[in-house]
Design an enzyme around this catalytic site. Structure first.
Site, PDB file in Angstrom:
ATOM      1  N   SER A 581       0.845  -1.182   0.000  1.00 39.42           N
ATOM      2  CA  SER A 581       0.000   0.000   0.000  1.00 39.42           C
ATOM      3  C   SER A 581       0.891   1.246   0.000  1.00 39.42           C
ATOM      4  O   SER A 581       1.717   1.401  -0.894  1.00 39.42           O
ATOM      5  CB  SER A 581      -0.947  -0.047   1.202  1.00 39.42           C
ATOM      6  OG  SER A 581      -2.026   0.823   1.035  1.00 39.42           O
ATOM      7  N   ASP A 666      -8.382  -5.204  -5.866  1.00 41.42           N
ATOM      8  CA  ASP A 666      -8.017  -4.039  -5.071  1.00 41.42           C
ATOM      9  C   ASP A 666      -8.544  -2.814  -5.805  1.00 41.42           C
ATOM     10  O   ASP A 666      -7.985  -2.395  -6.812  1.00 41.42           O
ATOM     11  CB  ASP A 666      -6.501  -3.959  -4.908  1.00 41.42           C
ATOM     12  CG  ASP A 666      -6.077  -2.810  -4.009  1.00 41.42           C
ATOM     13  OD1 ASP A 666      -6.949  -2.033  -3.578  1.00 41.42           O
ATOM     14  OD2 ASP A 666      -4.876  -2.695  -3.730  1.00 41.42           O
ATOM     15  N   HIS A 698      -7.008  -5.892  -1.563  1.00 39.28           N
ATOM     16  CA  HIS A 698      -5.856  -5.153  -1.050  1.00 39.28           C
ATOM     17  C   HIS A 698      -5.029  -6.051  -0.146  1.00 39.28           C
ATOM     18  O   HIS A 698      -3.868  -5.772   0.129  1.00 39.28           O
ATOM     19  CB  HIS A 698      -6.351  -3.922  -0.281  1.00 39.28           C
ATOM     20  CG  HIS A 698      -5.327  -2.841  -0.134  1.00 39.28           C
ATOM     21  ND1 HIS A 698      -4.730  -2.206  -1.203  1.00 39.28           N
ATOM     22  CD2 HIS A 698      -4.788  -2.255   0.969  1.00 39.28           C
ATOM     23  CE1 HIS A 698      -3.884  -1.295  -0.772  1.00 39.28           C
ATOM     24  NE2 HIS A 698      -3.893  -1.303   0.547  1.00 39.28           N
TER      25      HIS A 698
END
Length: 723
Positions: A581, A666, A698
């Site tokens: 991320s 995601d 994600h």
């Protein structure tokens, strides 16, 4: 972008491990967390079952004391728990996984609070049980798929109270046990002018959208959750007299994607319901974090907004036991999802709101009232740990209740006893007991789900280190040693770059970023709480917004250089870096600023590579507006600085092998970002690898995918750091 953490027991599809073990309950970092169950197993609509067999506790033998990904997936995963009304017993959900079936199975267990009693398994099905709630000392209610079940826990006799055809994500019962509130979904309806285009096309897969927020996190927005009120008896839920508390409004309650049963509560007399709702849809929803606390009067159906005028997130309301006050978590600013979560209390008689954290530089989550309403307890992200603090209602004095090298991921208050879901970097969730009247306690462990397995493991020790930053401040960095540490040897090291960006590197346990797996593979791990991490005051957290390529990146370099210089057992010529991320953005940025070859290999998971691309591909646009200053066509100093630090602008300086991982579902950072980064590396002539998951989000949630992820992770770094 943000990996959110809540004390939330349910999600639309899964209860994520990050919520469980990575401080899951606060809005993207508070914690989630988390009352929780385990990933892939609970809080979801029933779907057609494949042929499966019952999954039980596996027999585990650990070779050479090494903690591997395979051993990690044989551990039990603690989920939600509930204390019996008399305080004598605790029921909890525990999940074991079967790699061949590629799934887990959550069952309920019962354990006495006193003595050394063994846990007793009270359910035994191929379905998943979750959301345990005590009706009285002998009767337990819980969810099994879409069904609400009542059980006499002594006789193990079950009664089905209701089956919710539209899906069941969780429920609560009223204090008198005569009403139930449950979460179910309502389908999004197409406007008539769009619906007519689908006439006769029952096999089309096309989607027509004319507004924003048509997808969120990992799902297409085809439905939204509401809470439904129904009468309850000991024999059935009266589904013939159900009331939609939200009414016909197309708003979410609880809020996606993290909210669960913590977002609504009955008043003590059962006459009112307080709930969390962001009364927005489409573009307005995508641009705003302004949610509110509403109080619904059951008798006349009227609703009052009690947080009106507060512009940020307001969530998770809890009535005092006398019903005269209500507390909730409150953020001040609209669009800033990482704002400090304040402890807000409203006095119904005076309509006065009081912020009990006005002079406290840390946020709260998981609020509970003491039995006499004289104190409020809450989880606080505090200097690298999630701890329980107590707030005196009259004097506003603040006291730290728990203190250890751990994370408290949600708790239940029963008289003076605190029952807490506790983890650390060295052990997954177990239930511990504390006392509200105590101070700086270490707690008593009640459950031992994984003691048998972990007793065979030689965990790498963890050190809390405070080191100087480039601007003369002090930063907490966790240093995790290799499991077979020998002070006469040197070892490779990995810099761990945290996601968020406003997420704390706490004492979390996770099946994605598990530091003991890295230790077991023979690595030191350097895990800094760089600029932007909460738990170190609001100023430290806020320094990252609009400055992604600034102090936070200098913090990473400072941490790497400090340990390479001061720990002689770390081989400075064998240091890699990894992250997901925002952590993966950090990897892409560091790859473009690695002129001195500080790092010899990189791995980036689901990261932002091209900010202009990311700006228009994501779904929560308030994030772009706050952290980057706005979309790239808005010209101001903040956007100019932000977009100038987009990693794709520095690809010409990439000189290091890189592995890119990304997943199709995601919707926060879409897969094209990872593909673009990988393609850029190959076009630059670098050694590069691309691991793509067409069925993950994600996170990487499926057991077999997780094992592939970990094997690839270890293989990649071994290739370049263990030559």
């Amino acid at each position: 972008m943000k990996s959110r953490k809540f004390f939330s027991p349910f999600m639309k599809k899964v209860v994520l491990l990050q919520k469980i073990y990575n401080c899951i309950s606060l809005m993207k970092k508070t914690f989630i967390l988390l009352a929780v169950a385990s990933l892939l197993v609970v809080g979801c609509k029933e779907k057609k079952q494949e042929s499966v067999s019952l999954i039980g506790k596996p027999q585990v033998t650990v070779e050479n004391g090494r903690f591997t990904p395979e051993i990690m997936w044989k551990l039990g995963k603690m989920g939600e728990f509930a204390v019996s009304p008399d305080g004598s017993r605790v029921v909890y959900a525990n999940t074991y996984y079967d790699i061949e079936q590629n799934k887990g199975n959550a069952e309920l267990y019962l354990i006495p609070v006193e003595g050394d009693g063994q846990a007793v398994r009270i359910t035994n099905t191929v379905e998943n049980e979750f959301n345990p709630v005590w009706l009285n000392d002998k009767t337990l209610l819980f969810a099994r798929g879409n069904t609400i079940v009542s059980m006499n826990v002594d006789a193990k006799k079950e009664t089905v109270l209701a089956t919710i055809d539209a899906g069941l994500e969780g429920f609560k019962i009223s204090p008198k046990g005569d009403k139930i509130l449950y979460i179910s979904d309502i389908p999004v309806s197409r406007p008539d002018d769009i619906q007519k285009l689908y006439a006769g096309l029952d096999k089309t897969t096309g989607r027509i959208n004319e507004d924003l927020m048509y997808r969120h996190w990992d799902s297409w927005v085809d439905e939204y959750p509401h809470i439904f009120l129904a009468p309850l008896t000991d024999k059935a839920v009266d589904l013939g007299n159900v009331v939609d508390v939200i009414g016909s409004k197309p708003y979410e309650c609880p809020m996606r994607p993290w909210g669960g049963v913590e977002q609504f509560n009955f008043s003590p007399d059962g006459s009112r319901i307080a709930y969390t709702c962001r009364a927005k849809t489409g573009k307005d929803y995508a641009l705003s974090t302004n949610s509110d606390i509403f109080v619904y009067n059951i008798a006349d159906g009227s609703t009052v907004n009690i947080s009106e005028g507060i512009m940020g997130y307001d969530q998770n309301p809890v009535f005092s036991h006398d019903g005269k006050r209500i507390a909730w978590e409150s953020m001040e600013h609209d669009g800033y999802e990482s704002d400090k979560l304040r402890l807000m209390v409203l006095d119904f008689a005076t309509n006065e709101r009081t912020d009990y954290t006005a002079d406290f530089d840390y946020g709260v989550s998981g609020i509970c009232w003491s039995d006499d309403d004289s104190q409020l307890a809450a989880v606080v992200m505090y200097r690298g740990m999630n701890e329980i603090f107590a707030f005196d209602v009259n004097t506003k004095a603040i006291r730290q209740v728990t203190k250890a090298c751990h994370d408290i991921n949600g708790f239940s208050l029963h008289g003076n006893n605190i029952f807490a879901n506790e983890v650390s970097m060295q052990h997954p969730s177990e239930i511990f007991c504390y006392t509200l009247s105590g101070e700086n306690q270490t707690g008593k462990q009640l459950t031992s789900i994984n003691t048998e397995v972990l007793s065979q493991v030689r965990m790498g020790r963890t050190e809390e280190c405070w080191i100087p930053t480039s601007d003369g401040k002090q930063m907490l960095v966790w240093l995790i040693y290799p499991y077979d540490y020998d002070s006469t040897r040197t070892y490779p090291a990995l810099l761990f770059c945290e996601g968020g960006p406003q997420s704390m590197v706490s004492q979390f346990w996770s099946t994605r970023w598990n530091f003991e797996v890295m230790s077991g593979a023979g690595y030191f791990v350097i895990a800094p709480n760089r600029r932007g991490c909460p738990g170190f005051g609001t100023a430290w957290c806020e320094e990252i917004s609009g400055d992604y390529g600034g102090l936070c990146m200098k913090d990473y370099m400072a941490a790497t250089d400090y340990f390479a210089k001061n720990i002689p057992q770390i081989d400075a010529e064998r240091i890699g870096a990894c992250g997901a991320s925002f952590g993966a953005y950090s990897i892409y940025w560091l790859a473009g600023h690695n002129e001195n070859h500080r790092f010899k290999a990189f791995l980036a998971h689901n990261g932002m590579f091209n900010f202009e691309q990311q700006c228009l591909e994501t779904e929560e646009y308030w994030f772009t507006n706050w952290d980057l200053g706005g979309p790239y066509w808005v010209k101001n100093a903040k956007t100019a600085h932000s977009y100038a630090n987009s990693p794709h602008l520095f690809v010409d300086k990439w000189n290091t092998p890189i592995c890119v991982v990304h997943s199709e579902f995601d919707f926060r950072i879409v897969a094209s970002q990872g593909m673009a980064a990988y393609n850029a590396a190959k076009l630059r002539g670098l050694d590069a690898r691309y691991l793509y998951f067409p069925d993950e989000t994600h996170w990487v949630l499926h057991p077999q995918n997780s094992l592939l992820w970990h094997r690839n992770f270890i293989d990649w770094f071994d290739k370049y750091l263990k030559k």
